[in-house]
Design a protein around this motif. Structure first.
Motif, PDB file in Angstrom:
ATOM      1  N   SER A 197       0.808  -1.220   0.000  1.00 38.89           N
ATOM      2  CA  SER A 197       0.000   0.000   0.000  1.00 38.89           C
ATOM      3  C   SER A 197       0.840   1.269   0.000  1.00 38.89           C
ATOM      4  O   SER A 197       0.451   2.270  -0.612  1.00 38.89           O
ATOM      5  CB  SER A 197      -0.943   0.004   1.208  1.00 38.89           C
ATOM      6  OG  SER A 197      -0.212  -0.028   2.419  1.00 38.89           O
ATOM      7  N   ASP A 242      -2.736   1.442   8.390  1.00 41.48           N
ATOM      8  CA  ASP A 242      -1.609   0.631   7.918  1.00 41.48           C
ATOM      9  C   ASP A 242      -0.385   0.947   8.766  1.00 41.48           C
ATOM     10  O   ASP A 242       0.153   2.055   8.717  1.00 41.48           O
ATOM     11  CB  ASP A 242      -1.316   0.921   6.443  1.00 41.48           C
ATOM     12  CG  ASP A 242      -2.463   0.490   5.538  1.00 41.48           C
ATOM     13  OD1 ASP A 242      -3.182  -0.451   5.929  1.00 41.48           O
ATOM     14  OD2 ASP A 242      -2.635   1.081   4.464  1.00 41.48           O
ATOM     15  N   ARG A 244      -8.546   3.574  -1.084  1.00 38.56           N
ATOM     16  CA  ARG A 244      -8.400   4.078   0.288  1.00 38.56           C
ATOM     17  C   ARG A 244      -9.766   4.230   0.957  1.00 38.56           C
ATOM     18  O   ARG A 244      -9.934   3.920   2.141  1.00 38.56           O
ATOM     19  CB  ARG A 244      -7.651   5.412   0.282  1.00 38.56           C
ATOM     20  CG  ARG A 244      -6.197   5.301  -0.193  1.00 38.56           C
ATOM     21  CD  ARG A 244      -5.433   6.589   0.072  1.00 38.56           C
ATOM     22  NE  ARG A 244      -5.887   7.708  -0.731  1.00 38.56           N
ATOM     23  CZ  ARG A 244      -5.359   8.065  -1.900  1.00 38.56           C
ATOM     24  NH1 ARG A 244      -4.337   7.393  -2.411  1.00 38.56           N
ATOM     25  NH2 ARG A 244      -5.820   9.115  -2.554  1.00 38.56           N
ATOM     26  N   LYS A 282     -11.016   0.763   1.986  1.00 36.54           N
ATOM     27  CA  LYS A 282     -10.211   0.242   3.096  1.00 36.54           C
ATOM     28  C   LYS A 282     -10.636   0.898   4.417  1.00 36.54           C
ATOM     29  O   LYS A 282     -10.720   0.241   5.459  1.00 36.54           O
ATOM     30  CB  LYS A 282      -8.726   0.468   2.831  1.00 36.54           C
ATOM     31  CG  LYS A 282      -8.145  -0.462   1.780  1.00 36.54           C
ATOM     32  CD  LYS A 282      -6.726  -0.104   1.411  1.00 36.54           C
ATOM     33  CE  LYS A 282      -5.772  -0.224   2.567  1.00 36.54           C
ATOM     34  NZ  LYS A 282      -4.373   0.022   2.175  1.00 36.54           N
ATOM     35  N   SER A 316      -6.243  -5.786   3.075  1.00 42.33           N
ATOM     36  CA  SER A 316      -6.159  -4.629   2.180  1.00 42.33           C
ATOM     37  C   SER A 316      -5.782  -5.013   0.756  1.00 42.33           C
ATOM     38  O   SER A 316      -6.311  -4.461  -0.216  1.00 42.33           O
ATOM     39  CB  SER A 316      -5.138  -3.629   2.731  1.00 42.33           C
ATOM     40  OG  SER A 316      -5.565  -3.117   3.967  1.00 42.33           O
TER      41      SER A 316
END
Length: 308
Positions: A56, A66, A206, A209, A227
């Motif tokens: 990512s 993250d 994004r 997520k 993810s």
């Protein structure tokens, strides 16, 4: 009550990657330092190995949740390939050109591990199932360091002309199971889709997520939706579903997935199947549950906010 545009836009925003870059540079310095085994070993010296971000942070689809960064350390002096799948003639040509190396992936991994131990203070490096784990430190975040060798996927083999798709290959610690992936293709295809969607693809990754994070935190749903799988899932959605308005995008993407989700979906690298029974594949029923959870989050946003 639908999710407000302002909330979706907040979820879609890009996050800082400075600490990820710092971590990458720290690992690069460690493996290129004068005391590094990689600089002393003739099989891995010079420009025959490369160090790069994947995941990512590399793809700029990271969100605040993250916490670590993936760093690939790839040896190109040796490689493995799909020669077991070649026809007899191509296999014969292949074997006449390439010989087995005395320096193996395991040697490379051990040289990396020794180099990291020599560079970082004691306790900073932990050997994991698939990676070497660098602990969080001053001005850097935790990292999964993946020692790998080049992987070559040949559709055919002609000794005078090599034509292959390049990926990476490494092995699990306990079962010695081979794992093949294509991080550079993943990055290239994601950047291409982002361009074709007028820069709306990566913000949407994004967004979803963060939606998953909201679902888990507020509803405590047992989502099995890593993810990487979410990004690959959205890669299969047509480009015209990714628009400037985040509410419209949410609706278009979820509706398309409801109507079209099936076992033939591919990963973003376009080389591997997203769904299946292998440890590195997503189960179709988990993707279905994730999509249903996205619908519930949209339809019950007011109640979700009450539980915030």
């Amino acid at each position: 009550m639908p999710i407000p545009e302002i909330q979706l836009s907040t979820w879609a925003k890009s996050q800082q990657t400075k600490l990820a870059i710092n971590t990458h540079e720290s690992i690069r310095k460690a493996l290129n330092s004068p005391i590094s085994k990689l600089k002393l070993n003739r099989f891995s010296e010079g420009n025959h190995f490369e160090i790069y971000l994947q995941g990512s942070y590399r793809n700029k689809t990271n969100i605040r949740a993250d916490s670590d960064v993936d760093v690939v350390v790839q040896l190109n002096t040796i490689f493995c390939s799909n020669k077991s799948q070649m026809n007899p003639l191509d296999r014969k040509r292949y074997d006449s050109v390439f010989k087995s190396s005395n320096y193996t992936w395991n040697n490379f991994k051990q040289d990396i591990l020794t180099s990291l131990h020599n560079y970082y203070p004691p306790g900073n490096i932990i050997v994991g199932k698939k990676s070497l784990k660098l602990q969080k430190g001053s001005n850097r975040i935790a990292a999964d360091i993946i020692p790998c060798i080049q992987y070559r996927y040949y559709e055919k083999f002609e000794s005078e002309h090599e034509d292959y798709i390049s990926g990476i290959c490494f092995y699990t610690r306990d079962s010695r199971r081979e794992i093949i992936n294509y991080p550079k293709l993943h990055f290239h295809n994601g950047a291409d889709k982002n361009s074709k969607t007028k820069q709306n693809y990566k913000p949407t990754v994004r967004l979803f997520k963060n939606a998953k994070k909201m679902i888990i935190n507020r509803y405590s749903y047992p989502l099995e939706a890593p993810s990487y799988y979410i990004e690959c899932l959205l890669y299969n959605v047509p480009n015209n579903c990714f628009v400037n308005n985040r509410q419209d995008t949410y609706i278009k993407v979820v509706n398309w997935l409801c109507d079209n989700l099936n076992s033939s979906f591919i990963c973003q690298n376009e080389m591997l199947n997203l769904f299946g029974n292998k440890p590195e594949q997503w189960k179709l029923e988990n993707a279905q549950y994730f999509i249903q959870s996205l619908i519930e989050l949209w339809e019950n946003w007011y109640n979700a906010r009450l539980r915030y």
